[in-house]
Structures are given as structure tokens and as C-alpha cells.
Scaffold this motif. Structure first.
Motif, short mmCIF file in Angstrom:
data_model
loop_
_atom_site.label_atom_id
_atom_site.label_comp_id
_atom_site.label_asym_id
_atom_site.label_seq_id
_atom_site.Cartn_x
_atom_site.Cartn_y
_atom_site.Cartn_z
N LEU A 1 -63.88 39.57 13.26
CA LEU A 1 -63.80 38.19 13.74
C LEU A 1 -65.14 37.48 13.61
O LEU A 1 -65.20 36.28 13.31
CB LEU A 1 -63.35 38.18 15.21
N LEU A 2 -66.22 38.23 13.83
CA LEU A 2 -67.55 37.65 13.72
C LEU A 2 -67.86 37.20 12.29
O LEU A 2 -68.57 36.22 12.09
CB LEU A 2 -68.59 38.67 14.20
N ILE A 3 -67.31 37.90 11.31
CA ILE A 3 -67.50 37.50 9.90
C ILE A 3 -66.94 36.10 9.67
O ILE A 3 -67.60 35.23 9.08
CB ILE A 3 -66.85 38.53 8.95
N VAL A 4 -65.71 35.87 10.14
CA VAL A 4 -65.08 34.56 9.95
C VAL A 4 -65.85 33.48 10.71
O VAL A 4 -66.04 32.37 10.21
CB VAL A 4 -63.61 34.61 10.40
N LEU A 5 -66.32 33.83 11.91
CA LEU A 5 -67.10 32.87 12.70
C LEU A 5 -68.39 32.48 11.98
O LEU A 5 -68.76 31.29 11.93
CB LEU A 5 -67.41 33.47 14.08
N MET A 6 -69.08 33.46 11.40
CA MET A 6 -70.32 33.16 10.69
C MET A 6 -70.08 32.33 9.42
O MET A 6 -70.91 31.51 9.03
CB MET A 6 -71.03 34.46 10.32
N GLU A 7 -68.93 32.55 8.79
CA GLU A 7 -68.60 31.71 7.62
C GLU A 7 -68.41 30.25 8.03
O GLU A 7 -68.87 29.33 7.34
CB GLU A 7 -67.33 32.24 6.95
N ALA A 8 -67.74 30.04 9.17
CA ALA A 8 -67.56 28.67 9.67
C ALA A 8 -68.90 28.05 10.06
O ALA A 8 -69.17 26.88 9.75
CB ALA A 8 -66.60 28.67 10.86
#
Length: 590
Positions: free
Chosen positions: A92-99
């Protein structure tokens, strides 16, 4: 057998993990992670490029740690995180960092778009990209493996980024709906969790509120303009909202300024032809009202700085007009007798600036006085009287500039008011100088300064009878007199009790034994002065003592002695005259 047991253990551990994951144990503190990362990596100073670089590096570390690589160095193979892959919250943190990476790039382009308008298209593309990543995060959080708090935070984050996209597209209604949804979720979360987390949620709500008011104003709510002006004065609405609020309020005041043509001050009506001056004078009352209603000292200080910055810009604009007017006078060879309207307007604006400086420094002085009376701790150094002296020096300097304003030299009432204010602040400055001398145990100097304070205060009371309205904002001199009298008694008591240094109190002499040590060797007495800088050991210089001296003889009998005549013994010379003279020369008389 051992291999079978290991396989069984692995299977059982996998089953346990599946059971734990099925219970919704995955969680992610979305807002807390965002805020901490932003404050530590550039956004404290508005450096969005640095934050974008941090997001890229963290993404690379997360993918490497989880083994979630996008191909190899020769070929890119795109992968998407699915619900089945959610075995670790770091996915989930990966997607958050992409945003966050896309959002920070959009904010960087927002700063650059001021000089390069074409970058606005790229800005919108990156904002849409950030909103798309946030929607992916929200869908992933719909999995039963994710806890309820993370789901709500993901919904609020998605609503926030969607609202930002609509805000930039000027779709005010959709933007307002998205921001309201975000605000509602964060308010519910703030009421449901601990105070530490609630502070973060409330800060987010405060950031969103100006956007909502701005959208409401653009939709047609005219009442929102007052709230926006208040937010702008109190420092609300940073980032994208700051410039929009400034432009909106300037536009609203510009419409009102069209009806303003003149201003009256000190009995003279002055036409106001400069638009910047009109806008400033129209907003002056609102700024002063906001300062009076400020809830804390930090907000009040921000309001004062905002007002002073606007006043300086306005004075600069008037000064440019004055230069143009001076050139026109030189060409027309006009006599400069009476102060021109533009010069009088410049004096009025300078008066506003100096009065605001005085009020700001007085407000800071009141805050320091309150802290000065609080008990001090050893951990942190508190304020000192020297800090207050510096503030009152600045106030007196501003008052000295007030008395030299052009066009007010012959205004005796104004000059008397300024001189009275100067006396009041001189009294307070003198009081804190005395306080600083008390701290270093210089009792005589402090007492003289306290007397000077009383002199200033009584002079103010005698001269302030006809200026009650103009001096109502000044500090109360009667309270200062009472405080000085109390400090004088405390000073005398402290000087008497201070036995470490032999300092005489000027108003009340002490009875002490001045017998030196050499005269009281047979009696013991505890005397701290013997180990001080001036020990009383012997009489110095020593006292005079009578001693026998050599007698003096005077010959008084000589005056009464009569001596015998000696005429017969003395050779008498003959009287030769001129003949005898020549005889003596030529040797005839020998």
C-alpha cells in the motif's frame, strides 16, 4: 522425516498468516506518513523538487525490499499491485508514494508556471496522475485484509486529490463536494482517536477550509468573502490557495476602491488617485479589526507583519508618484510653498506605518512583561529586562520620526500628543533599565532611575488633562507609579539583606563597626568583609599623633644691645673732586 516436518511447519505458518490477513490486520497511517515525510524532506521550505526525489528513492527501496521490480535494466515490464498481493502493508505504501511523487511534481510545476504558462498543462496531467494513483489505493484498501481506519484515510486522501484536480480546472461545485467529503472524514477520525492523531486531522481540516470557502464564493456565496479575508489575515490557506486568496481579495477591494476618491486626516481632505493606496486604505479598518480580535500573540504578530508589508508597498507606490511630481515642478519652475496633496498623503501613510510599529512593539512588550513575571526555570533562559529596553528604544525612535513628518510641523496639538507619548514610553524604558540594574545589584543606580520614572510619570499626569481621547491607547501611568513605589521598598530591603558586598544604601545608612582588625585582635567577630575586595585590616592612611620636635631659637637680645662708636677706626677719604680724579689717573696722588 525432518523435511516433512519442516514442510508441515511452513504450511501451518502460511495458514496462520492467511487467517491473520483475513482478520484485517493490514494498516497504514496515511496522513501521518505524508506529513512526516513532507516536513523532513523539503516541504518545510517549499522545496517540492527535493520531496519528489525523496519519493522516487523510497519507491526504489520499497520495490527492491519486496522483490517487486519492474523488469530489469534492459527491459521495462510494468506490474500492478493487486488485492491478492496484499501480504504486507508496504505494498500500500508503494501506491501512496507514487501518488505523492506525482502530486509533488505538480506542485513544482505550479511554482514554475508563474513564469512559464505552458507548464500549466503538464501540471494538470500530473495532478490527474496523482488522483488516479489515489483511486488505486482506495480500491486496494477495500480488501477485507485492510483495517477500517486505513480505508477511511484512503477515501479522504482520494477525495482531497480529486478536489485539487477540480479546483485547478475551476469546476467549483465538484471541487467543493470533494473537499467537503474529505473534511467530513477527517473530522470523524479526529473525534474517534487519540489527541496526538486528532491534531494531525484537525490541521488537515484547517488546510481544506479555505479551499471550500473559495469554491463557495465562486459558486455565488457572497458571504464567503469575509471568511476568506479573515483566513488570509490569519495566515490560513497556504500553497495553491495563497495566491488565489490574494488575487480574490485584491479584486474585491478594487471594486470598492472605484468609489473612494479622497481621505480626511488632521483636518485636511486629500484626494487619493493611486489605486494601490485606495485598496490599502479600504482594507485598513478590516486589518485593525482582525488584530483586535486575534486569539493569540502569534496570530497578532502575523497580522501586524501583513499590515506593515502592505503599508510599505503602498508608501513605495506613493513615493514613485512623488518623484514624478517633483520632476514636473522642476519643469514648470513652480514654487514649493505649501505641502502638496501627494506629499501629505505620503505623510499620512507614514503615520499609519509608524503607529502600527509602535502598537506591534508595545504588544510584544506586554507579552515579554507577562513572561518576565512568571517563575523562571533553569532549563530555558527566559526574557530579560534588556529585551524590553530594546523594544522601547524602537518605539521612541518611531515617535521621533512622527514628529518630523512633513505638513505637521505647525500642528501644535499633534506635536504635543507625540511629546506626551514619548514621555510615557521613556518612563517605561527607564523602569526596565532600573530593573536591569537591580539584577546586577547596583542599588544606587536603580534607585536614581526609579526616581526618574516617577518624574516622567508625574509630568505625563500634569500635561495629559486635555488629551484623554488621543492617549486612551497608551499604558496606564498610575499603575507604573504604584509598581515603582513597590519596587523601591523591595530595593531597599534587598540592599540591606545583601551582606556579600559592602554597598551602602543611599537613602538609609547602615550602623556598622568600622574598627579595623588590628585594634580588635583579642575579640572574635564574624566579618565577611575580611575576605572581600576591601578588607578593613588597619587604619590607612594612619591618624596623626603628637611627637616632640626640635626647638627653635630666636635672638631677641640683639635689638637691645648698644655698640661703641667706631668712627676713629674708620679711614676717611678726602674730597678731591675732578682734580683729584686726574691725579689718581696719572699717579700724581700716590
Amino acid at each position: 522425516m525432518a523435511a516433512d516436518k519442516q514442510n508441515e511447519a511452513k504450511v501451518s505458518s502460511v495458514d496462520e498468516n492467511k487467517e491473520n490477513l483475513a482478520e484485517g490486520c493490514l494498516g497504514l497511517e496515511i496522513l501521518q506518513i505524508i506529513k512526516e515525510s513532507q516536513q523532513q524532506h523539503g516541504l518545510r521550505h517549499g522545496d517540492y523538487q527535493r520531496y519528489r526525489g525523496y519519493c522516487s528513492r523510497r519507491l526504489r527501496r520499497l520495490r527492491k525490499t519486496l522483490g517487486f521490480k519492474m523488469g530489469n535494466r534492459h527491459k521495462f515490464v510494468g506490474k500492478k499491485i493487486t488485492v491478492e498481493m496484499l501480504s504486507d502493508s508496504r505494498y500500500l505504501l508503494i501506491v501512496l508514494m507514487e501518488a505523492e511523487r506525482a502530486w509533488s511534481y505538480a506542485m513544482q510545476l505550479k511554482q514554475e508556471a508563474n513564469t512559464e504558462p505552458r507548464k500549466r498543462f503538464h501540471l494538470l496531467a500530473r495532478l490527474r496522475k496523482a488522483a488516479k494513483h489515489s483511486e488505486r489505493l482506495e480500491k486496494l484498501c477495500e480488501s477485507p485484509r485492510v483495517d477500517a481506519k486505513t480505508k477511511l484515510e484512503a477515501q479522504a486522501y482520494t477525495a482531497y486529490l480529486s478536489g485539487m484536480v477540480e479546483f485547478e480546472l475551476q469546476e467549483w461545485k465538484h471541487a467543493m463536494e470533494a473537499f467537503n467529503k474529505c473534511k467530513t472524514i477527517y473530522e470523524k477520525l479526529a473525534s474517534a482517536f487519540t489527541e496526538e492523531l486528532a491534531v494531525l486531522y484537525r490541521q488537515r481540516v484547517d488546510e481544506i477550509s479555505p479551499n471550500i470557502r473559495y469554491c463557495a464564493y465562486n459558486i455565488g456565496d457572497q458571504n464567503a468573502i469575509n471568511d476568506l479575508m479573515q483566513m488570509r489575515l490569519t495566515g490560513g490557506g497556504g500553497g495553491m490557495m495563497a495566491e488565489k486568496l490574494e488575487a480574490l481579495i485584491t479584486q474585491a477591494r478594487t471594486k470598492q476602491a472605484a468609489t473612494m476618491s479622497e481621505v480626511e486626516w488632521r483636518g485636511r481632505t486629500v484626494p487619493v488617485k493611486i489605486d494601490k493606496a485606495r485598496i490599502f486604505l479600504l482594507g485598513l479598518a478590516d486589518n485593525e479589526a482582525a488584530i483586535a480580535q486575534a486569539s493569540n500573540e502569534e496570530t497578532k504578530e502575523h497580522l501586524y507583519e501583513t499590515l506593515l508589508a502592505e503599508c510599505r508597498d503602498t508608501i513605495q507606490a506613493v513615493r514613485e508618484e512623488l518623484k514624478t511630481e517633483a520632476k514636473q515642478r522642476e519643469r514648470g519652475s513652480e514654487e514649493s510653498g505649501k505641502v502638496s496633496n501627494m506629499q501629505f498623503l505620503h505623510s499620512y501613510l507614514t503615520y499609519i506605518k509608524l503607529c502600527t510599529l509602535v502598537k506591534r512593539n508595545e504588544s510584544m512588550a506586554h507579552t515579554l512583561q507577562a513572561k518576565l513575571k512568571e517563575p523562571q526555570t533553569d532549563e530555558k533562559r527566559g526574557p530579560r529586562p534588556q529585551d524590553l529596553i530594546r523594544l522601547y528604544d524602537i518605539i521612541l525612535q518611531s515617535l521621533a520620526e512622527l514628529s518630523t513628518l512633513q505638513g505637521l510641523e505647525d500642528d501644535h496639538t499633534f506635536q504635543k500628543e507625540v511629546s506626551l507619548k514619548t514621555l510615557v514610553y521613556k518612563a517605561y524604558r527607564c523602569f526596565f533599565i532600573a530593573q536591569s540594574y537591580v539584577l546586577v545589584k547596583k542599588w544606587s543606580e536603580a534607585l536614581v532611575l526609579y526616581e526618574r520614572v516617577l518624574k516622567y510619570a508625574k509630568e505625563v499626569q500634569s500635561k495629559a488633562k486635555g488629551f484623554n481621547n488621543s492617549l486612551k491607547d497608551l499604558p496606564d501611568v498610575q499603575e507604573l507609579i504604584a509598581e515603582v513605589n513597590a519596587e523601591k521598598y523591595s530595593l531597599q530591603a534587598a540592599a540591606i539583606l545583601d551582606t556579600d558586598e559592602n554597598v551602602e544604601v543611599p537613602t538609609q545608612p547602615q550602623v556598622k563597626d568600622t574598627t579595623p582588625l588590628c585594634d580588635r585582635l583579642d575579640s572574635f567577630r564574624l566579618d565577611t568583609s575580611l575576605v572581600g575586595k576591601q578588607p578593613n585590616l588597619v587604619h590607612f592612611p594612619p591618624d596623626f599623633q603628637p611627637i616632640p620636635c626640635k626647638p627653635l631659637f630666636f635672638d631677641l637680645a640683639l635689638n637691645h644691645v648698644s655698640f661703641p662708636p667706631l668712627d676713629d677706626k674708620v679711614e676717611q677719604k678726602g674730597k678731591g673732586g675732578l682734580t683729584g680724579y686726574f691725579k689718581n689717573i696719572f699717579g700724581f696722588g700716590s
